[in-house]
Scaffold this motif. Structure first.
Motif, PDB file in Angstrom:
ATOM      1  N   ARG A 271      53.575 -24.686  39.053  1.00 50.64           N
ATOM      2  CA  ARG A 271      54.637 -25.680  39.262  1.00 50.64           C
ATOM      3  C   ARG A 271      55.941 -25.011  39.685  1.00 50.64           C
ATOM      4  N   ALA A 272      56.254 -23.887  39.066  1.00 59.22           N
ATOM      5  CA  ALA A 272      57.472 -23.157  39.447  1.00 59.22           C
ATOM      6  C   ALA A 272      57.354 -22.664  40.885  1.00 59.22           C
ATOM      7  N   ARG A 273      56.186 -22.147  41.244  1.00 59.06           N
ATOM      8  CA  ARG A 273      55.969 -21.711  42.631  1.00 59.06           C
ATOM      9  C   ARG A 273      56.081 -22.891  43.586  1.00 59.06           C
ATOM     10  N   GLY A 274      55.568 -24.032  43.162  1.00 56.64           N
ATOM     11  CA  GLY A 274      55.685 -25.241  43.979  1.00 56.64           C
ATOM     12  C   GLY A 274      57.139 -25.642  44.176  1.00 56.64           C
ATOM     13  N   TYR A 275      57.923 -25.588  43.112  1.00 58.46           N
ATOM     14  CA  TYR A 275      59.348 -25.922  43.229  1.00 58.46           C
ATOM     15  C   TYR A 275      60.045 -24.953  44.178  1.00 58.46           C
ATOM     16  N   LEU A 276      59.738 -23.673  44.041  1.00 56.79           N
ATOM     17  CA  LEU A 276      60.335 -22.678  44.933  1.00 56.79           C
ATOM     18  C   LEU A 276      59.942 -22.946  46.386  1.00 56.79           C
ATOM     19  N   THR A 277      58.701 -23.314  46.606  1.00 55.94           N
ATOM     20  CA  THR A 277      58.239 -23.599  47.961  1.00 55.94           C
ATOM     21  C   THR A 277      58.965 -24.801  48.553  1.00 55.94           C
ATOM     22  N   VAL A 278      59.090 -25.862  47.770  1.00 56.55           N
ATOM     23  CA  VAL A 278      59.804 -27.056  48.246  1.00 56.55           C
ATOM     24  C   VAL A 278      61.269 -26.724  48.536  1.00 56.55           C
ATOM     25  N   THR A 279      61.889 -25.958  47.665  1.00 51.28           N
ATOM     26  CA  THR A 279      63.289 -25.567  47.873  1.00 51.28           C
ATOM     27  C   THR A 279      63.408 -24.683  49.108  1.00 51.28           C
ATOM     28  N   ALA A 280      62.459 -23.774  49.295  1.00 55.76           N
ATOM     29  CA  ALA A 280      62.459 -22.929  50.495  1.00 55.76           C
ATOM     30  C   ALA A 280      62.346 -23.783  51.751  1.00 55.76           C
ATOM     31  N   LEU A 281      61.439 -24.760  51.734  1.00 55.69           N
ATOM     32  CA  LEU A 281      61.270 -25.631  52.903  1.00 55.69           C
ATOM     33  C   LEU A 281      62.527 -26.456  53.169  1.00 55.69           C
ATOM     34  N   ARG A 282      63.209 -26.901  52.109  1.00 54.34           N
ATOM     35  CA  ARG A 282      64.466 -27.627  52.289  1.00 54.34           C
ATOM     36  C   ARG A 282      65.489 -26.749  52.990  1.00 54.34           C
ATOM     37  N   HIS A 283      65.600 -25.510  52.548  1.00 50.99           N
ATOM     38  CA  HIS A 283      66.559 -24.592  53.160  1.00 50.99           C
ATOM     39  C   HIS A 283      66.207 -24.304  54.617  1.00 50.99           C
ATOM     40  N   VAL A 284      64.943 -24.072  54.873  1.00 54.43           N
ATOM     41  CA  VAL A 284      64.514 -23.802  56.247  1.00 54.43           C
ATOM     42  C   VAL A 284      64.793 -25.020  57.135  1.00 54.43           C
ATOM     43  N   ALA A 285      64.493 -26.211  56.647  1.00 52.14           N
ATOM     44  CA  ALA A 285      64.719 -27.420  57.435  1.00 52.14           C
ATOM     45  C   ALA A 285      66.206 -27.618  57.735  1.00 52.14           C
ATOM     46  N   VAL A 286      67.053 -27.450  56.725  1.00 54.30           N
ATOM     47  CA  VAL A 286      68.505 -27.594  56.955  1.00 54.30           C
ATOM     48  C   VAL A 286      68.979 -26.518  57.924  1.00 54.30           C
ATOM     49  N   GLY A 287      68.490 -25.295  57.748  1.00 51.55           N
ATOM     50  CA  GLY A 287      68.877 -24.213  58.650  1.00 51.55           C
ATOM     51  C   GLY A 287      68.492 -24.486  60.091  1.00 51.55           C
ATOM     52  N   ILE A 288      67.273 -24.993  60.287  1.00 49.61           N
ATOM     53  CA  ILE A 288      66.818 -25.304  61.653  1.00 49.61           C
ATOM     54  C   ILE A 288      67.675 -26.403  62.264  1.00 49.61           C
ATOM     55  N   VAL A 289      67.960 -27.446  61.497  1.00 48.72           N
ATOM     56  CA  VAL A 289      68.788 -28.541  62.022  1.00 48.72           C
ATOM     57  C   VAL A 289      70.186 -28.027  62.368  1.00 48.72           C
ATOM     58  N   CYS A 290      70.745 -27.191  61.513  1.00 42.74           N
ATOM     59  CA  CYS A 290      72.079 -26.629  61.795  1.00 42.74           C
ATOM     60  C   CYS A 290      72.087 -25.838  63.102  1.00 42.74           C
ATOM     61  N   LEU A 291      71.041 -25.070  63.334  1.00 48.03           N
ATOM     62  CA  LEU A 291      70.982 -24.243  64.539  1.00 48.03           C
ATOM     63  C   LEU A 291      70.568 -25.025  65.779  1.00 48.03           C
ATOM     64  N   ALA A 292      69.614 -25.939  65.610  1.00 43.25           N
ATOM     65  CA  ALA A 292      69.078 -26.656  66.766  1.00 43.25           C
ATOM     66  C   ALA A 292      69.938 -27.849  67.183  1.00 43.25           C
ATOM     67  N   LEU A 293      70.615 -28.459  66.240  1.00 46.97           N
ATOM     68  CA  LEU A 293      71.393 -29.674  66.525  1.00 46.97           C
ATOM     69  C   LEU A 293      72.822 -29.571  66.000  1.00 46.97           C
ATOM     70  N   PRO A 294      73.557 -28.546  66.402  1.00 44.96           N
ATOM     71  CA  PRO A 294      74.902 -28.363  65.837  1.00 44.96           C
ATOM     72  C   PRO A 294      75.851 -29.519  66.144  1.00 44.96           C
ATOM     73  N   ASN A 295      75.616 -30.243  67.211  1.00 47.08           N
ATOM     74  CA  ASN A 295      76.490 -31.372  67.554  1.00 47.08           C
ATOM     75  C   ASN A 295      76.297 -32.573  66.633  1.00 47.08           C
ATOM     76  N   ASP A 296      75.242 -32.564  65.826  1.00 45.49           N
ATOM     77  CA  ASP A 296      75.042 -33.639  64.860  1.00 45.49           C
ATOM     78  C   ASP A 296      76.015 -33.544  63.678  1.00 45.49           C
ATOM     79  N   PHE A 297      76.745 -32.453  63.581  1.00 46.17           N
ATOM     80  CA  PHE A 297      77.652 -32.221  62.449  1.00 46.17           C
ATOM     81  C   PHE A 297      79.110 -32.415  62.852  1.00 46.17           C
ATOM     82  N   LYS A 298      79.386 -33.394  63.664  1.00 43.89           N
ATOM     83  CA  LYS A 298      80.742 -33.626  64.165  1.00 43.89           C
ATOM     84  C   LYS A 298      81.501 -34.670  63.352  1.00 43.89           C
ATOM     85  N   GLY A 299      80.838 -35.384  62.448  1.00 41.30           N
ATOM     86  CA  GLY A 299      81.500 -36.426  61.672  1.00 41.30           C
ATOM     87  C   GLY A 299      82.526 -35.865  60.710  1.00 41.30           C
ATOM     88  N   ASP A 300      83.412 -36.729  60.262  1.00 41.39           N
ATOM     89  CA  ASP A 300      84.460 -36.330  59.321  1.00 41.39           C
ATOM     90  C   ASP A 300      83.903 -35.755  58.024  1.00 41.39           C
TER      91      ASP A 300
END
Length: 138
Positions: free
Chosen positions: A4-33
């Motif tokens: 379960r701990a490994r599962g939590y770490l995996t889900v958290t890792a995937l969250r970080h990777v997904a946010v990182g990819i969106v930040c790099l691939a779609l930087p113009n999506d972060f223009k809001g106030d």
């Protein structure tokens, strides 16, 4: 380290990777106030790299089952997510954006990471699960 701990770490890792990819691939999506303060702390591309590095670190800890590395990764995750939470709260209270939901969600993610950092590395519900299922829960 439990599955379960490994599962939590995996889900958290995937969250970080997904946010990182969106930040790099779609930087113009972060223009809001609501992102203004977050971007003032670091450019969105650097946030993307930090989230990707954090995801890689958490993924490594999950695969290896290394509790020390897991705690380091979750602590770094708590720092990055708390900075985003603070940015959203500041945007609401100072900038007048219309909702608190971003701050609330990022704070919840921060607190979840800090809860799982407890020793030994296990889900906070591990004891309850073992009592319910019995010895075969391992």
């Amino acid at each position: 380290m439990t599955k379960r701990a490994r599962g939590y770490l995996t889900v958290t890792a995937l969250r970080h990777v997904a946010v990182g990819i969106v930040c790099l691939a779609l930087p113009n999506d972060f223009k809001g106030d609501s992102y203004q303060i977050i971007i003032e702390v670091l450019p969105i591309g650097l946030w993307g790299l930090l989230f990707l590095a954090g995801g890689a670190h958490l993924g490594y800890a999950a695969v290896k089952g290394d509790e020390r590395q897991a705690r380091i990764g979750l602590s770094l995750s708590a720092v990055s997510t708390s900075l985003w939470a603070a940015g959203f709260f500041m945007a609401y209270f100072v900038g007048g954006i219309v909702t608190l939901i971003g701050g609330i969600l990022w704070t919840a993610l921060t607190l979840k990471d800090l809860v799982v950092c407890a020793q030994p590395m296990r889900s906070p519900f591990e004891r309850i699960t073992r009592e319910y299922v019995g010895p075969q829960a391992r």
